[in-house]
Scaffold this active site. Structure first.
Site, PDB file in Angstrom:
ATOM      1  N   SER A 143     -35.583  46.770  -3.356  1.00 14.58           N
ATOM      2  CA  SER A 143     -34.719  46.357  -2.620  1.00 14.58           C
ATOM      3  C   SER A 143     -35.194  45.436  -1.548  1.00 14.58           C
ATOM      4  O   SER A 143     -36.360  45.257  -1.356  1.00 14.58           O
ATOM      5  CB  SER A 143     -34.090  47.717  -1.822  1.00 14.58           C
ATOM      6  OG  SER A 143     -33.488  47.450  -0.493  1.00 14.58           O
ATOM      7  N   TYR A 156     -36.697  55.168   2.794  1.00 10.45           N
ATOM      8  CA  TYR A 156     -36.189  54.389   1.659  1.00 10.45           C
ATOM      9  C   TYR A 156     -37.009  53.014   1.785  1.00 10.45           C
ATOM     10  O   TYR A 156     -37.532  52.608   0.752  1.00 10.45           O
ATOM     11  CB  TYR A 156     -34.674  54.131   2.039  1.00 10.45           C
ATOM     12  CG  TYR A 156     -34.056  53.189   1.038  1.00 10.45           C
ATOM     13  CD1 TYR A 156     -33.565  53.729  -0.228  1.00 10.45           C
ATOM     14  CD2 TYR A 156     -33.703  51.812   1.183  1.00 10.45           C
ATOM     15  CE1 TYR A 156     -33.117  52.735  -1.204  1.00 10.45           C
ATOM     16  CE2 TYR A 156     -33.117  51.000   0.366  1.00 10.45           C
ATOM     17  CZ  TYR A 156     -32.805  51.592  -0.698  1.00 10.45           C
ATOM     18  OH  TYR A 156     -32.230  50.827  -1.675  1.00 10.45           O
TER      19      TYR A 156
END
Length: 255
Positions: A143, A156
């Site tokens: 990401s 995350y």
């Protein structure tokens, strides 16, 4: 785009979103696709899309955090097709917490387990197979959170940063065995994972799952690229693909 005719691909987190789009595209490009997910209903729907694309496939219900499930997935793939040519490490979870006090140890461990540790388990399971068969490709979903601060997604962002590090280190390890390892680093993608977490987010600024699947296919089919982290962001309404470069170091003069 290049064909993957006859290749065997495993896609985790394939019951929806990026995993579903990737499974369908790899099938369209000629791969036999193993759909892996905890969600059996969604996984079967993805498998139907694979077969509609004219490809062979199978669904394996599994939890990516459990070594026994990982071994079962790889074992069933070998039993059915005799090889593993492509692994798309895609399963992931995301939680929003306003302060660090709200992040429990249990939640931290769960997110790191799913978003980072599982990628190691799967890579460790398929690597010897790829080495023995003369090569293979691992593509992981990271990401842009790996490169930018995400104050409401501490676990995350930490996991995704780890995915980039794992990718580069595995790629260096894989050079001698012709095992290529790359990762994709999208900005916001229109998936249930993100829209559920951010219901008010403007969907017009989100990438499509097909944009991400395109990058996964490119990395799977490109026969020389390894160790790459591919940034995917919207520019003028279209997906832009960029290779992330190592940050240049400069002296800290006041130390």
């Amino acid at each position: 785009m290049s064909s993957l005719e006859g290749k065997i691909a495993i896609v985790t987190g394939a019951s929806s979103g990026i995993g579903r789009a990737t499974a369908r595209l790899l099938a369209e490009k000629g791969a036999k696709v193993v759909v892996a997910d905890m969600d059996e209903a969604g996984g079967q729907e993805t498998l139907e899309l694979v077969t509609q694309a004219g490809a062979e496939g199978l669904f394996v219900k599994m939890d990516v955090t459990l070594p026994a499930d990982v071994q079962n997935l790889v074992g069933k793939t070998l039993s059915a097709y005799g090889a593993v040519d492509v692994l798309h490490n895609n399963a992931g979870i995301y939680r929003i917490r306003e302060t660090i006090d709200e992040v429990s140890e249990e939640e931290w461990r769960l997110i790191i387990d799913v978003d980072l540790n599982s990628l190691f388990l799967l890579a460790r399971a398929v690597y010897p197979i790829m080495r023995a068969q003369g090569g293979g490709v691992i593509v992981s979903t990271a990401s842009m959170a790996a490169f930018h601060a995400v104050p409401h997604g501490l676990a995350y962002a930490s996991a995704k940063g780890g995915v980039v590090g794992l990718t580069r280190s595995l790629a260096a390890l894989g050079e001698k065995d012709n095992v290529r390892v790359n990762c994709i680093c999208p900005s916001a993608v229109k998936t249930p994972l993100l829209t559920n977490a951010h219901p008010g987010l403007d969907k017009g600024i989100m990438l499509s799952t097909e944009d991400i699947a395109t990058a996964v296919h490119y990395l799977a089919a490109h026969d020389s690229l390894s160790g790459a982290a591919i940034s995917i962001q919207l520019k003028d309404g279209k997906a832009q693909y960029l290779r992330a470069r190592e940050t240049e170091w400069e002296p800290v003069r006041d130390i």
